[in-house]
Structure formats: C-alpha cells, structure tokens
Design a protein around this motif. Structure first.
Motif, mmCIF file in Angstrom:
data_model
loop_
_atom_site.group_PDB
_atom_site.id
_atom_site.type_symbol
_atom_site.label_atom_id
_atom_site.label_comp_id
_atom_site.label_asym_id
_atom_site.label_seq_id
_atom_site.Cartn_x
_atom_site.Cartn_y
_atom_site.Cartn_z
ATOM 1 N N THR A 80 23.350 12.093 7.521
ATOM 2 C CA THR A 80 23.423 11.742 8.978
ATOM 3 C C THR A 80 24.364 12.779 9.558
ATOM 4 O O THR A 80 25.155 13.446 8.786
ATOM 5 C CB THR A 80 24.287 10.172 9.035
ATOM 6 O OG1 THR A 80 25.370 10.537 8.390
ATOM 7 C CG2 THR A 80 23.348 9.072 8.556
ATOM 8 N N ASN A 82 26.862 12.709 13.085
ATOM 9 C CA ASN A 82 27.221 12.267 14.355
ATOM 10 C C ASN A 82 27.956 13.148 15.147
ATOM 11 O O ASN A 82 29.055 13.955 14.738
ATOM 12 C CB ASN A 82 28.130 11.150 13.608
ATOM 13 C CG ASN A 82 28.782 10.208 14.882
ATOM 14 O OD1 ASN A 82 28.187 10.217 15.791
ATOM 15 N ND2 ASN A 82 29.802 9.764 14.614
ATOM 16 N N TYR A 83 27.552 13.235 16.333
ATOM 17 C CA TYR A 83 28.369 14.048 17.443
ATOM 18 C C TYR A 83 29.152 13.047 18.099
ATOM 19 O O TYR A 83 28.454 12.207 19.104
ATOM 20 C CB TYR A 83 27.469 14.870 18.387
ATOM 21 C CG TYR A 83 26.509 15.752 17.673
ATOM 22 C CD1 TYR A 83 27.214 17.134 17.655
ATOM 23 C CD2 TYR A 83 25.284 15.651 17.244
ATOM 24 C CE1 TYR A 83 26.456 18.094 16.988
ATOM 25 C CE2 TYR A 83 24.763 16.659 16.536
ATOM 26 C CZ TYR A 83 25.450 17.807 16.556
ATOM 27 O OH TYR A 83 24.438 19.047 15.816
ATOM 28 N N HIS A 86 28.538 11.379 21.734
ATOM 29 C CA HIS A 86 27.179 11.708 22.092
ATOM 30 C C HIS A 86 26.013 11.067 21.394
ATOM 31 O O HIS A 86 25.412 10.236 22.049
ATOM 32 C CB HIS A 86 26.778 13.215 21.964
ATOM 33 C CG HIS A 86 25.501 13.760 22.041
ATOM 34 N ND1 HIS A 86 25.099 14.054 23.427
ATOM 35 C CD2 HIS A 86 24.739 14.494 21.226
ATOM 36 C CE1 HIS A 86 23.745 14.339 23.428
ATOM 37 N NE2 HIS A 86 23.664 14.711 22.234
ATOM 38 N N GLU A 87 25.703 11.231 20.311
ATOM 39 C CA GLU A 87 24.585 10.710 19.524
ATOM 40 C C GLU A 87 24.990 10.932 17.943
ATOM 41 O O GLU A 87 25.372 11.915 17.468
ATOM 42 C CB GLU A 87 23.188 11.497 19.640
ATOM 43 C CG GLU A 87 22.022 10.937 19.385
ATOM 44 C CD GLU A 87 21.632 9.628 20.300
ATOM 45 O OE1 GLU A 87 21.701 8.304 19.690
ATOM 46 O OE2 GLU A 87 21.323 9.740 21.326
ATOM 47 N N LYS A 88 24.348 9.871 17.373
ATOM 48 C CA LYS A 88 24.131 9.835 16.049
ATOM 49 C C LYS A 88 22.748 10.082 15.379
ATOM 50 O O LYS A 88 21.899 9.314 15.830
ATOM 51 C CB LYS A 88 24.854 8.596 15.040
ATOM 52 C CG LYS A 88 24.794 8.411 13.775
ATOM 53 C CD LYS A 88 25.640 7.373 13.256
ATOM 54 C CE LYS A 88 25.648 7.518 11.867
ATOM 55 N NZ LYS A 88 26.337 6.209 11.308
ATOM 56 N N TYR A 89 22.466 10.857 14.446
ATOM 57 C CA TYR A 89 21.025 11.129 13.988
ATOM 58 C C TYR A 89 21.166 11.047 12.439
ATOM 59 O O TYR A 89 21.997 11.064 11.752
ATOM 60 C CB TYR A 89 20.652 12.592 14.209
ATOM 61 C CG TYR A 89 20.519 13.085 15.518
ATOM 62 C CD1 TYR A 89 19.793 12.547 16.398
ATOM 63 C CD2 TYR A 89 21.723 13.794 16.230
ATOM 64 C CE1 TYR A 89 19.776 13.121 17.872
ATOM 65 C CE2 TYR A 89 21.857 13.975 17.556
ATOM 66 C CZ TYR A 89 20.791 13.704 18.283
ATOM 67 O OH TYR A 89 20.647 14.105 19.574
ATOM 68 N N TYR A 110 14.492 14.419 12.619
ATOM 69 C CA TYR A 110 15.532 13.663 12.550
ATOM 70 C C TYR A 110 15.136 12.463 13.609
ATOM 71 O O TYR A 110 14.254 12.622 14.371
ATOM 72 C CB TYR A 110 16.781 14.588 13.302
ATOM 73 C CG TYR A 110 16.483 15.098 14.372
ATOM 74 C CD1 TYR A 110 16.912 14.491 15.846
ATOM 75 C CD2 TYR A 110 15.878 16.433 14.736
ATOM 76 C CE1 TYR A 110 16.508 15.176 16.877
ATOM 77 C CE2 TYR A 110 15.782 16.860 15.922
ATOM 78 C CZ TYR A 110 16.107 16.547 16.996
ATOM 79 O OH TYR A 110 15.778 17.252 18.002
ATOM 80 N N SER A 112 17.040 9.113 15.832
ATOM 81 C CA SER A 112 18.149 8.250 16.413
ATOM 82 C C SER A 112 18.277 6.952 15.859
ATOM 83 O O SER A 112 17.127 6.505 15.932
ATOM 84 C CB SER A 112 18.648 8.202 17.930
ATOM 85 O OG SER A 112 18.876 9.579 18.541
ATOM 86 N N ARG A 114 17.796 3.075 15.698
ATOM 87 C CA ARG A 114 17.453 2.187 16.760
ATOM 88 C C ARG A 114 18.441 1.205 17.094
ATOM 89 O O ARG A 114 19.265 0.870 16.455
ATOM 90 C CB ARG A 114 16.419 1.215 16.120
ATOM 91 C CG ARG A 114 15.599 0.198 17.002
ATOM 92 C CD ARG A 114 14.451 -0.523 16.294
ATOM 93 N NE ARG A 114 14.704 -0.572 14.843
ATOM 94 C CZ ARG A 114 13.939 -1.032 14.026
ATOM 95 N NH1 ARG A 114 13.094 -1.932 14.431
ATOM 96 N NH2 ARG A 114 14.177 -1.086 12.863
ATOM 97 N N LYS A 115 18.522 1.176 18.740
ATOM 98 C CA LYS A 115 19.497 0.154 19.081
ATOM 99 C C LYS A 115 18.878 -1.232 19.192
ATOM 100 O O LYS A 115 17.735 -1.301 19.607
ATOM 101 C CB LYS A 115 19.625 0.654 20.636
ATOM 102 C CG LYS A 115 19.879 2.327 20.565
ATOM 103 C CD LYS A 115 21.354 2.405 20.542
ATOM 104 C CE LYS A 115 21.892 4.033 20.697
ATOM 105 N NZ LYS A 115 22.725 4.389 19.908
ATOM 106 N N ASP A 120 23.887 0.271 17.092
ATOM 107 C CA ASP A 120 22.665 0.884 16.454
ATOM 108 C C ASP A 120 22.514 0.001 15.246
ATOM 109 O O ASP A 120 23.210 -0.897 14.724
ATOM 110 C CB ASP A 120 22.975 2.112 16.067
ATOM 111 C CG ASP A 120 24.157 2.500 15.144
ATOM 112 O OD1 ASP A 120 24.286 1.780 13.942
ATOM 113 O OD2 ASP A 120 24.985 3.357 15.283
#
Length: 126
Positions: A80, A82-83, A86-89, A110, A112, A114-115, A120
C-alpha cells in the motif's frame, strides 16, 4: 538480499530523494515506466523518467511494500501507498529486470480501496 529487494530499496530511496543519480541506478537508459497496464504508452527512456520523477507528490507518502515473488527476470511487489490528506492505494508492481539488475520495464497496477459508508473497506473490515 535478493535482486528484487535490492531494487525495491533503491526505488524507495530514489522516491524519497528525487535525486537523478538515484533514479538512474534503478532504471535502464531505455526503460519503460507504465503508470497503468492499459496506458496508451509508457514514459520511455531514463531522461523522461528522471523528469517525471521530479514532479511534485500530493503529500509525503507512507508505504508498506514488499516483494511477493521473483525470479531472475521479473519481480512482483505488492503493498500500500498512502498519501496523507489525499489518497491511499493498493498496489501491485511488475518489475522486469535487465541483466544488470535495473528495471527495463516497470508497470504499476493500483487501485483505491472501495468506500463504504464514509470509510474505506480496509478500515471497516470488509
């Protein structure tokens, strides 16, 4: 250490430093850098890769990456990134090696997480 773990250590160091010489140590002169496997075309050649690596990140990334499998020509790295803010991948990377241990082809897979209900899926246990 293995070829793939040495390469991953070099990648992480180059990612942090953004130093041209660090990037050149892990990619061949004619390397292909694919952001997604279905890109129209990769970033091609070390000069283009160095330039691309100079682009700013959304924030300083936290990462948990490790070698899943490898042989003399290919490594699969998963984990993984994680920014914060911003976003986690979730990631899977293909690293195709040249004889000298540098990457001649790099492909990022990569996504993201699922929300669900504002969280997440990893945080909600789903």
């Amino acid at each position: 250490m293995t070829r793939a773990s040495d390469w991953l250590d070099g990648y992480i160091a180059a990612w942090a430093s953004k130093d041209e010489s660090d990037v050149r140590e892990i990619f061949t002169d004619d390397a292909e850098y694919w952001f997604r496997p279905d890109d129209d075309r990769p970033v091609t050649g070390i000069d283009a890769i160095v330039k691309m690596w100079g682009d700013p990140e959304p924030s300083d990334p936290d990462h948990d990456l490790s070698v899943l499998i490898e042989n003399d020509t290919l490594a699969i790295i998963t984990g993984t990134v994680n920014y914060p803010g911003h976003e986690k991948y979730s990631n899977m990377w293909e690293v195709w090696f040249a004889d000298d241990g540098r990457a001649k082809k790099f492909v990022e897979w990569y996504m993201s997480p699922r929300k669900r209900g504002g969280q997440d899926s990893a945080a909600s246990g789903a």
